[in-house]
Design a protein around this motif. Structure first.
Motif, PDB file in Angstrom:
ATOM      1  N   VAL A   1     -52.251 -44.579  43.652  1.00  0.00           N
ATOM      2  CA  VAL A   1     -53.102 -43.996  42.614  1.00  0.00           C
ATOM      3  C   VAL A   1     -54.461 -44.671  42.694  1.00  0.00           C
ATOM      4  O   VAL A   1     -54.543 -45.900  42.698  1.00  0.00           O
ATOM      5  CB  VAL A   1     -52.496 -44.168  41.213  1.00  0.00           C
ATOM      6  CG1 VAL A   1     -53.470 -43.670  40.141  1.00  0.00           C
ATOM      7  CG2 VAL A   1     -51.175 -43.413  41.114  1.00  0.00           C
ATOM      8  N   THR A   2     -55.502 -43.855  42.769  1.00  0.00           N
ATOM      9  CA  THR A   2     -56.864 -44.382  42.867  1.00  0.00           C
ATOM     10  C   THR A   2     -57.611 -44.097  41.578  1.00  0.00           C
ATOM     11  O   THR A   2     -57.592 -42.968  41.077  1.00  0.00           O
ATOM     12  CB  THR A   2     -57.602 -43.732  44.047  1.00  0.00           C
ATOM     13  OG1 THR A   2     -56.971 -44.121  45.261  1.00  0.00           O
ATOM     14  CG2 THR A   2     -59.059 -44.183  44.082  1.00  0.00           C
TER      15      THR A   2
ATOM     16  N   TRP B   1     -51.922 -49.438  43.018  1.00  0.00           N
ATOM     17  CA  TRP B   1     -52.996 -48.942  42.169  1.00  0.00           C
ATOM     18  C   TRP B   1     -54.292 -49.448  42.780  1.00  0.00           C
ATOM     19  O   TRP B   1     -54.553 -50.655  42.797  1.00  0.00           O
ATOM     20  CB  TRP B   1     -52.844 -49.426  40.730  1.00  0.00           C
ATOM     21  CG  TRP B   1     -53.882 -48.872  39.800  1.00  0.00           C
ATOM     22  CD1 TRP B   1     -54.570 -47.687  39.944  1.00  0.00           C
ATOM     23  CD2 TRP B   1     -54.359 -49.457  38.593  1.00  0.00           C
ATOM     24  NE1 TRP B   1     -55.416 -47.507  38.891  1.00  0.00           N
ATOM     25  CE2 TRP B   1     -55.318 -48.565  38.049  1.00  0.00           C
ATOM     26  CE3 TRP B   1     -54.060 -50.639  37.916  1.00  0.00           C
ATOM     27  CZ2 TRP B   1     -55.972 -48.828  36.854  1.00  0.00           C
ATOM     28  CZ3 TRP B   1     -54.721 -50.901  36.721  1.00  0.00           C
ATOM     29  CH2 TRP B   1     -55.677 -50.001  36.204  1.00  0.00           C
ATOM     30  N   ARG B   2     -55.063 -48.520  43.294  1.00  0.00           N
ATOM     31  CA  ARG B   2     -56.291 -48.854  44.010  1.00  0.00           C
ATOM     32  C   ARG B   2     -57.482 -48.605  43.089  1.00  0.00           C
ATOM     33  O   ARG B   2     -57.604 -47.529  42.515  1.00  0.00           O
ATOM     34  CB  ARG B   2     -56.395 -48.002  45.275  1.00  0.00           C
ATOM     35  CG  ARG B   2     -57.711 -48.073  46.032  1.00  0.00           C
ATOM     36  CD  ARG B   2     -57.608 -47.215  47.290  1.00  0.00           C
ATOM     37  NE  ARG B   2     -58.891 -47.074  47.959  1.00  0.00           N
ATOM     38  CZ  ARG B   2     -59.738 -46.064  47.789  1.00  0.00           C
ATOM     39  NH1 ARG B   2     -59.442 -45.079  46.954  1.00  0.00           N
ATOM     40  NH2 ARG B   2     -60.883 -46.012  48.433  1.00  0.00           N
ATOM     41  N   LEU B   3     -58.330 -49.592  42.978  1.00  0.00           N
ATOM     42  CA  LEU B   3     -59.515 -49.477  42.133  1.00  0.00           C
ATOM     43  C   LEU B   3     -60.757 -49.521  43.005  1.00  0.00           C
ATOM     44  O   LEU B   3     -60.895 -50.405  43.858  1.00  0.00           O
ATOM     45  CB  LEU B   3     -59.556 -50.622  41.114  1.00  0.00           C
ATOM     46  CG  LEU B   3     -58.363 -50.690  40.162  1.00  0.00           C
ATOM     47  CD1 LEU B   3     -58.426 -51.958  39.323  1.00  0.00           C
ATOM     48  CD2 LEU B   3     -58.358 -49.482  39.253  1.00  0.00           C
TER      49      LEU B   3
ATOM     50  N   LYS C   1     -50.067 -62.247  39.603  1.00  0.00           N
ATOM     51  CA  LYS C   1     -48.696 -61.998  39.150  1.00  0.00           C
ATOM     52  C   LYS C   1     -47.935 -61.123  40.140  1.00  0.00           C
ATOM     53  O   LYS C   1     -46.908 -60.533  39.790  1.00  0.00           O
ATOM     54  CB  LYS C   1     -48.738 -61.313  37.781  1.00  0.00           C
ATOM     55  CG  LYS C   1     -49.419 -62.134  36.709  1.00  0.00           C
ATOM     56  CD  LYS C   1     -49.587 -61.346  35.429  1.00  0.00           C
ATOM     57  CE  LYS C   1     -50.387 -62.166  34.411  1.00  0.00           C
ATOM     58  NZ  LYS C   1     -50.714 -61.384  33.201  1.00  0.00           N
ATOM     59  N   LYS C   2     -48.476 -61.021  41.337  1.00  0.00           N
ATOM     60  CA  LYS C   2     -47.832 -60.274  42.425  1.00  0.00           C
ATOM     61  C   LYS C   2     -47.715 -58.788  42.116  1.00  0.00           C
ATOM     62  O   LYS C   2     -46.787 -58.118  42.566  1.00  0.00           O
ATOM     63  CB  LYS C   2     -46.427 -60.831  42.718  1.00  0.00           C
ATOM     64  CG  LYS C   2     -46.378 -62.328  42.942  1.00  0.00           C
ATOM     65  CD  LYS C   2     -47.172 -62.739  44.153  1.00  0.00           C
ATOM     66  CE  LYS C   2     -47.042 -64.233  44.411  1.00  0.00           C
ATOM     67  NZ  LYS C   2     -47.980 -64.688  45.450  1.00  0.00           N
ATOM     68  N   LEU C   3     -48.672 -58.255  41.375  1.00  0.00           N
ATOM     69  CA  LEU C   3     -48.654 -56.828  41.063  1.00  0.00           C
ATOM     70  C   LEU C   3     -49.520 -56.094  42.075  1.00  0.00           C
ATOM     71  O   LEU C   3     -50.577 -56.588  42.462  1.00  0.00           O
ATOM     72  CB  LEU C   3     -49.169 -56.600  39.642  1.00  0.00           C
ATOM     73  CG  LEU C   3     -48.264 -57.225  38.576  1.00  0.00           C
ATOM     74  CD1 LEU C   3     -48.990 -57.372  37.260  1.00  0.00           C
ATOM     75  CD2 LEU C   3     -47.010 -56.371  38.409  1.00  0.00           C
ATOM     76  N   PRO C   4     -49.097 -54.901  42.508  1.00  0.00           N
ATOM     77  CA  PRO C   4     -49.791 -54.187  43.596  1.00  0.00           C
ATOM     78  C   PRO C   4     -51.047 -53.463  43.122  1.00  0.00           C
ATOM     79  O   PRO C   4     -51.120 -52.235  43.119  1.00  0.00           O
ATOM     80  CB  PRO C   4     -48.724 -53.216  44.100  1.00  0.00           C
ATOM     81  CG  PRO C   4     -47.877 -52.947  42.909  1.00  0.00           C
ATOM     82  CD  PRO C   4     -47.835 -54.217  42.118  1.00  0.00           C
TER      83      PRO C   4
END
Lengths: 151, 356
Positions: free
Chosen positions: B172-173, B199-201, B236-239
């Motif tokens: 998801v961008t 989740w790409r920002l 926190k090792k969240l993608p």
């Protein structure tokens, strides 16, 4: 979200092939530090949480289960596995003092001063949204490719 | 070695590698702009898409390019289809099934609104490997930005339909701007409860329609805030990851994304626009200096091998200030899509924002 999977950079042995015998300065320094180039041993841990610092990841080929991605760097090297050193110690402190330079858009003040802002508009407010028109029943057949004068 | 010493060494290695790559490019990703038609009308669209714009070329033209590429190169590139909304391309599935049958991996971008359960299943059968879907805010914000009532609901349903099949890399961008940066925490709560891969920002980039809304672009403080937000989640090792754009300085490189800045437009990546024009990346402004040829007039492989000179030299060489910057060897003038080709200077520079 799915569990975080850090993408691993494949470098080292493959890089030496790509760079040829001359290699690159950085990689040659690695060789001097570690004669058995290509297989790095982890230094001892310090009190800080240990983090590996990897370079760009690779797409793995069909034989691997790693997913490909539209966005994200592509594979750089052949499929030879190699580990990079872990990175220990705290990162350098970043100077937190707020700087007075311009925003990131538009060049910093040391660039040419002639940058002009373009006036613009926001997206439409919710109460002004227009419905997307439905296609007419007699919609013409598909024509591929834009007209010659399309800009 | 310290963390920054390792990063410096890696960046030096990559700089040397990129220099080699510029001399011997390898086609690894090929974008097809299948259509400029879209059922949304995003205020920030980099391609300035709309409902009445043309579709791309006939399927056999794209397949001919792939045949050419397969014959010429040992390794098949990843095919990435985009738009507009690619699913509006009339022969989308016949084309992509043929891409699959020719042995190419493929992925796509989409707004997700047209991905019902049947379409998701069809994408799976057609061999889609990965997809980037766009969600730019909470419901009201997203619908407003995209100019389509219900866009958020339909987009999120589309994402879930893909997740339910559990066979794609679902990214998801979110395009972050000066306004919706205040919704990142809320968005994180939403995506943390969905089984997406990444989740790409990405920051609002000065391309397409977004160039006309400078007041929506990220300020210096916004950029720092975005970096710290991503850092905190990744700790926190969240993608969650930042996009591949822009050199971010030693503090943030390899921290907010798994890799270092390395714009591969023109050395690894090429794109074909709706009219057959060939460029290095679909986000790069279209102009005589950036369009390298047209596949309706010459072979794609000839264009890839014999043109692209502008993309096979560092952009920093074209600007005196860039060239004299200590980080030029790593930045090289930044992303090719955010370079001002008319004035030969970067439109985006994080120096003084994220690093000194």
């Amino acid at each position: 979200m799915k569990p975080f999977k850090r993408k691993i950079m494949l470098i080292g042995l493959a890089a030496s092939t790509l760079f040829g015998s001359a290699g690159c300065t950085a990689f040659n320094n690695q060789a001097e530090e570690q004669p058995n180039r290509g297989r790095y041993e982890k230094p001892d841990a310090d009190d800080n949480e240990l983090e590996d610092v990897y370079g760009p990841p690779a797409f793995f080929d069909e034989d691997n289960n790693e997913p490909v991605a539209v966005y994200g760097p592509p594979e750089y090297f052949d499929e030879e596995d190699n580990e990079l050193e872990d990175v220990y110690g705290p990162p350098e402190d970043f100077d937190e003092e707020d700087n007075q330079l311009e925003d990131v858009y538009g060049p910093p003040e040391y660039f040419d001063e002639g940058f002009n802002e373009i006036e613009g508009v926001y997206g439409p407010p919710a109460d002004e949204l227009e419905d997307i028109p439905e296609p007419e029943d007699n919609e013409p057949p598909v024509v591929y490719g834009p007209p010659e004068d399309f800009q | 070695m310290t963390r920054n010493e390792i990063k410096t060494r890696n960046l030096d290695t990559l700089a040397a590698y990129h220099e080699k790559l510029r001399k011997a490019p390898q086609l690894r990703q090929l974008f097809f702009e299948l259509t400029l038609r879209c059922n949304e009308h995003c205020f920030h669209c980099g391609s300035s898409c709309a409902g009445d714009l043309p579709h791309g070329l006939a399927p056999e033209v794209y397949l001919g390019v792939l045949d050419e590429v397969a014959e010429r190169y040992e390794k098949k590139p990843l095919v990435a289809v985009t738009g507009g909304e690619p699913l509006l391309y009339p022969d989308f599935f016949p084309l992509m099934e043929a891409v699959r049958d020719k042995g190419f991996r493929w992925g796509m971008t989409s707004n997700g609104t047209l991905i019902d359960k049947e379409t998701a299943r069809h994408l799976k059968e057609a061999g889609m490997r990965t997809i980037s879907l766009s969600i730019d805010g909470t419901e009201e914000t997203h619908d407003r930005y995209r100019g389509l009532p219900g866009a958020y609901r339909m987009g999120m349903e589309g994402i879930q339909n893909l997740i339910d099949l559990d066979c794609f890399n679902v990214m998801v961008t979110t395009v972050v701007n000066h306004q919706n940066i205040n919704e990142l925490d809320r968005l994180f709560e939403i995506f943390d409860n969905m089984d997406i891969n990444v989740w790409r920002l990405t920051g609002l980039e000065p391309i397409g329609r977004a160039e006309k809304v400078p007041e929506m672009h990220l300020t210096a403080d916004d950029n720092r805030r975005l970096m710290e937000f991503i850092l905190e989640k990744r700790s926190k090792k969240l993608p969650v990851e930042y996009s591949c754009c822009h050199f971010l300085g030693l503090k943030y490189e390899a921290e907010v994304r798994d890799w270092y800045f390395l714009c591969n437009a023109g050395v690894y990546v090429a794109g074909i626009l709706v009219n057959g024009d060939v460029t290095a990346c679909l986000d790069i402004p279209h102009g005589p200096g950036t369009i390298q040829g047209n596949i309706l007039k010459e072979k794609f492989t000839d264009i890839w091998e014999n043109r692209f000179e502008i993309f096979r030299r560092p952009l920093s060489e074209r600007n005196e200030t860039c060239a004299s910057c200590p980080q030029a060897k790593w930045c090289r003038g930044g992303s090719y899509h955010s370079w001002d080709y008319d004035h030969d200077r970067p439109k985006v520079c994080m120096k003084g924002i994220l690093f000194e």
